[in-house]
Design a protein around this motif. Structure first.
Motif, PDB file in Angstrom:
ATOM      1  N   THR A 151      -8.786  -6.776   5.808  1.00  0.00           N
ATOM      2  CA  THR A 151      -7.570  -6.518   5.041  1.00  0.00           C
ATOM      3  C   THR A 151      -6.786  -7.807   4.813  1.00  0.00           C
ATOM      4  O   THR A 151      -6.312  -8.084   3.704  1.00  0.00           O
ATOM      5  CB  THR A 151      -6.682  -5.503   5.774  1.00  0.00           C
ATOM      6  OG1 THR A 151      -7.431  -4.311   6.021  1.00  0.00           O
ATOM      7  CG2 THR A 151      -5.445  -5.167   4.966  1.00  0.00           C
ATOM      8  N   ALA A 261      -2.306  -4.253   1.308  1.00  0.00           N
ATOM      9  CA  ALA A 261      -2.541  -4.854   2.621  1.00  0.00           C
ATOM     10  C   ALA A 261      -1.403  -4.539   3.599  1.00  0.00           C
ATOM     11  O   ALA A 261      -1.658  -4.225   4.772  1.00  0.00           O
ATOM     12  CB  ALA A 261      -2.702  -6.366   2.482  1.00  0.00           C
ATOM     13  N   GLY A 319      -8.058   2.361   2.087  1.00  0.00           N
ATOM     14  CA  GLY A 319      -8.135   1.416   3.200  1.00  0.00           C
ATOM     15  C   GLY A 319      -8.335   2.105   4.530  1.00  0.00           C
ATOM     16  O   GLY A 319      -9.150   1.676   5.363  1.00  0.00           O
TER      17      GLY A 319
END
Length: 409
Positions: A151, A261, A319
């Motif tokens: 990430t 992120a 993610g």
């Protein structure tokens, strides 16, 4: 499974160095992936198609190597294969500095393919090492923390690459990536995690290598779910900038992955421990919903704020799903087959990201950007049924009363 109040320690010296190795591997990947197509066009006067191949052939080399990486890691040892892969990774990273002085796009393509293969084997080896270190009782949490290395690379790599390319130039870019590759090798030298020695029977089986050993049959079902998600995510990776330019949302696009992120970093602190305590389903279903919401927001975006919020939901959604499904994949196999489980998971991920632009390009021509993203949101929602079939319906029973793992197979 009962959750003990006495937590086993996640962070150890070896996991920290494995995290650093994985960060620099991903860092090099993202720096070059975002700049290589333009480099091939500008430096070698390549066509846009050939420039695209110069970028994607890295993924092609990685995807093919994933079919063999798990078996190689198990047969020859995780640390040994990591060392070999990193030597090749460093040499190919340095090769870009040489290629820049040679007018040969063909040589660039060869180096890119080898570079991708080294990346696949090295990342499989270091992830397998990390999974062997992380306590089983905190696997989802530990996997989440470990994959934050990727990430962070996603957040920093592309921005730094573009800064170097538009500033001092490509030589500085290649110097930076070669330096990062060397730092990955240096960190790997400090790893002391012992390799799991295969039993004589298992070693003999690995040496006989059969096509069925390319992918682990117990991981393929849940990895097929990862494949569907990766195709949908490829629509974001490939077309986001073009879509943003068409709608005048370049600022939002530039902040999209930063929001991704930041949100993912925060989500990992919650979702990993939650998966260990409450099981896979809760985390996966929440993440599927967030992924679908993100795609809907992309399809309807008219302001930069909405685009940035879509990036935040994407971090919580896709993610989180990446690390959650990796944890599930590893939990489905005995310890000696962990490398094959990880390579199977990432083979499907790489395949989806590789196929996505081709498949979605057809869809894009028919529907346009906004409708394409709305269709992808629908695909993500429908994929919930696939997850239920391959894992979700039995997850509760497995989580509450896991079957003892036979470590000899």
């Amino acid at each position: 499974m009962t959750y003990s109040g006495a937590k086993e320690r996640i962070w150890t010296r070896d996991l920290v160095f494995a995290w650093i190795v994985n960060f620099f591997l991903a860092f090099v990947f993202y720096m070059l992936m975002t700049t290589m197509a333009l480099y091939a066009v500008e430096r070698f006067s390549a066509s846009d198609t050939l420039g695209g191949l110069a970028s994607s052939i890295f993924v092609i080399g990685a995807t093919i190597s994933r079919l063999f990486a798990g078996n190689l890691v198990e047969l020859f040892g995780r640390r040994r294969m990591l060392g070999i892969a990193l030597v090749v990774f460093v040499l190919t990273s340095l090769s870009y500095l040489v290629i820049d002085g040679i007018d040969s796009v063909a040589l660039l393509l060869v180096v890119r393919a080898i570079h991708g293969a080294a990346f696949a084997i090295g990342s499989t080896a270091v992830m397998t090492l990390a999974q062997s270190i992380i306590p089983r009782s905190r696997r989802a949490e530990g996997t989440g923390y470990f994959t934050l290395s990727m990430t962070l690379a996603t957040a920093i790599g592309p921005s730094l690459a573009l800064m170097l390319v538009h500033g001092p130039g490509y030589i500085w870019l290649f110097t930076a990536t070669a330096t990062a590759a060397v730092l990955a090798m240096a960190a790997a030298l400090f790893l002391r995690a012992p390799d799991k020695t295969p039993s004589p029977e298992h070693r003999a089986r690995l040496r006989r290598f059969h096509p069925s050993d390319m992918l682990h049959r117990d991981v393929v079902p849940v990895a097929s779910f990862m494949l569907v998600l990766a195709v949908c995510y490829a629509g974001v990776l490939t077309f986001l900038n073009s879509y943003a330019d068409e709608r005048g949302l370049a600022t939002g696009a530039s902040l999209f992955f930063l929001a991704y992120a930041i949100t993912l970093f925060a989500a990992r602190l919650i979702m990993g421990p939650l998966q260990d305590r409450r099981g896979d389903n809760l985390v996966v279903y929440i993440s599927i919903a967030a992924f679908a919401v993100s795609l809907v927001m992309l399809g309807l975006a008219t302001t930069n704020v909405v685009l940035v919020l879509a990036g935040a939901f994407m971090g919580l959604g896709f993610g989180t799903l990446m690390s959650a499904l990796q944890s599930i994949a590893v939990s489905r196999v005995p310890m000696p087959r962990m490398g094959l489980a990880i390579s199977t998971h990432f083979f499907m991920l790489d395949l989806g990201i590789g196929l996505g632009p081709v498949l979605l390009g057809v869809l894009l021509n028919q529907l346009g950007y906004n409708q394409m993203y709305l269709v992808l949101a629908g695909v993500v929602v429908v994929s919930t049924g696939l997850y239920h079939l391959v894992h979700g319906r039995v997850e509760r029973a497995e989580h509450e009363a896991p079957v003892p793992v036979d470590a000899t197979v």
